[in-house]
Design a protein around this motif. Structure first.
Motif, PDB file in Angstrom:
ATOM      1  N   SER A  22       0.748  -1.011   0.130  1.00 20.14           N
ATOM      2  CA  SER A  22      -0.266  -0.136  -0.004  1.00 20.14           C
ATOM      3  C   SER A  22       0.936   1.040  -0.169  1.00 20.14           C
ATOM      4  O   SER A  22       1.887   1.250   0.575  1.00 20.14           O
ATOM      5  N   THR A  56       3.400   0.379   3.191  1.00 20.36           N
ATOM      6  CA  THR A  56       3.065  -0.612   4.004  1.00 20.36           C
ATOM      7  C   THR A  56       3.277  -1.998   3.150  1.00 20.36           C
ATOM      8  O   THR A  56       2.817  -2.113   2.021  1.00 20.36           O
ATOM      9  N   ARG A 104      -2.980   0.705  -3.696  1.00 13.15           N
ATOM     10  CA  ARG A 104      -2.698  -0.690  -3.453  1.00 13.15           C
ATOM     11  C   ARG A 104      -2.300  -1.513  -4.732  1.00 13.15           C
ATOM     12  O   ARG A 104      -3.298  -1.584  -5.433  1.00 13.15           O
ATOM     13  N   ASP A 112       2.239  -6.277   3.270  1.00 15.30           N
ATOM     14  CA  ASP A 112       1.293  -7.317   3.931  1.00 15.30           C
ATOM     15  C   ASP A 112       2.458  -8.397   4.971  1.00 15.30           C
ATOM     16  O   ASP A 112       1.930  -9.141   5.923  1.00 15.30           O
TER      17      ASP A 112
END
Length: 151
Positions: free
Chosen positions: A73, A123, A90, A125
């Motif tokens: 993201s 960011t 994203r 995952d």
């Protein structure tokens, strides 16, 4: 605008000839300025110093390249934009350059070219692949963390 007799006016643009660099005259001596390559500079004494990077450093684009193919993201800010000041993109990292990031949204197939100028943070995952040269070695995401003593 008045021009001197016998003066030739040449248009500026792609077809205009480039004038050769003329030597400077110091007293009776002619001195040609040194040729300077891109990324170099000239010292006050006229020497030419070429700056060569020692090793690739830790920059966002290098970290993103190490994580190509991962979902992430991207938090972006666009100043003075009344429609949307901040936006989250994203997608899967496809490529990254000095000033841009290319991601794709797997659900729509849409590809985005994002400017790093607007990037606030990223960011992931899962774990981030990361490495950089440090004190003659290479620090990676697998390098163990060392505790520092606090007295």
């Amino acid at each position: 605008m008045a021009t001197a007799p016998n003066a030739h006016i040449m248009p500026l643009g792609a077809n205009a000839p480039m004038a050769p660099m003329a030597p400077m005259t110091l007293g009776m001596q002619s001195v040609m300025p040194p040729a300077v390559s891109s990324g170099s500079f000239v010292t006050p004494s006229g020497g030419n110093i070429v700056a060569v990077p020692v090793a690739e450093e830790s920059y966002v684009e290098n970290i993103l390249r190490l994580n190509r193919g991962k979902m992430a993201s991207f938090y972006m800010t666009y100043e003075n934009n009344r429609e949307w000041n901040a936006k989250i993109f994203r997608g899967i990292i496809e490529a990254a350059g000095r000033d841009h990031i290319i991601i794709s949204d797997p659900s729509t197939g849409m590809r985005y070219l994002l400017l790093t100028l607007n990037l606030d943070y990223v960011t992931f995952d899962g774990p981030i692949n990361y490495e950089y040269p440090f004190q003659g070695g290479t620090i990676t995401s697998a390098t163990p963390m060392t505790a520092t003593s606090r007295d």
